[in-house]
Design an enzyme around this catalytic site. Structure first.
Site, PDB file in Angstrom:
ATOM      1  N   TYR A  57       7.391   1.813  -7.816  1.00  0.00           N
ATOM      2  CA  TYR A  57       6.589   0.589  -7.852  1.00  0.00           C
ATOM      3  C   TYR A  57       6.099   0.277  -9.260  1.00  0.00           C
ATOM      4  CZ  TYR A  57       6.671   1.345  -2.822  1.00  0.00           C
ATOM      5  OH  TYR A  57       7.064   1.562  -1.526  1.00  0.00           O
ATOM      6  N   GLU A  81       0.856  -1.178   0.000  1.00  0.00           N
ATOM      7  CA  GLU A  81       0.000   0.000   0.000  1.00  0.00           C
ATOM      8  C   GLU A  81       0.890   1.225   0.000  1.00  0.00           C
ATOM      9  OE1 GLU A  81      -4.137  -1.440   2.026  1.00  0.00           O
ATOM     10  OE2 GLU A  81      -2.755  -0.309   3.278  1.00  0.00           O
TER      11      GLU A  81
END
Length: 172
Positions: A132, A120
């Site tokens: 990411y 997250e």
């Protein structure tokens, strides 16, 4: 002990090593410099004592006494994993430390035959989102108002990366 060396632009050479419980003291200031609600030394000790939790730390090569550049902490349960936290000291951000730490975690999980990795991230954290996405993570969910920010609240984006290991049943 894993020793993946890499050099950043300031001529400092780092190695990525496996985290140990004794490293908890060094993780606190890095986490506090990165997050609004940092974890305590007791939090890190507890997590590092769990059998299914692992992590990596970036240390300056040849200078173990120096403050580490960053760390990643993850949990693997059966074939699914999650990044619990990743933090890079402010002076080493955007210099490849986070990428090297994530690469070590991904290699570990691939060798452990994990099928997917979740994390997250604050929707406002553009550098982390870029990292990411560059590593193949895709957004799979959103938690509105999850993070407290100076100007209110922001959403947590749930991201996933498939790691390529899939069990195939007989007869397929």
């Amino acid at each position: 002990m894993m020793g993946l060396p890499f050099d950043n632009l300031r001529q400092r050479s780092f190695v990525i090593e496996t985290l140990a419980r004794e490293d908890a003291t060094h993780l606190v200031p890095i986490h506090a410099g990165t997050f609004r609600q940092p974890w305590s030394e007791d939090d890190f000790h507890a997590l590092l004592g769990e059998a299914n939790v692992f992590g990596f730390i970036a240390r300056e090569e040849g200078n173990r006494a120096a403050q580490p550049g960053g760390f990643v902490l993850a949990r693997l349960v059966l074939d699914e994993a999650e990044i619990l936290t990743i933090a890079v000291a402010p002076q080493f951000q955007r210099k490849g430390v986070g990428h090297a730490l994530m690469d070590a975690a991904l290699r570990h999980l691939y060798n452990a035959r994990a099928t997917m990795l979740f994390l997250e991230v604050d929707e406002l954290n553009a550098p982390a989102l870029a990292l990411y996405r560059s590593l193949g993570f895709k957004q799979v969910g959103k938690r509105p108002g999850y993070y407290e920010t100076p100007s209110g609240r922001s959403a947590a984006l749930t991201m996933r990366r498939d790691l390529g290991h899939r069990e195939t049943g007989s007869g397929r």
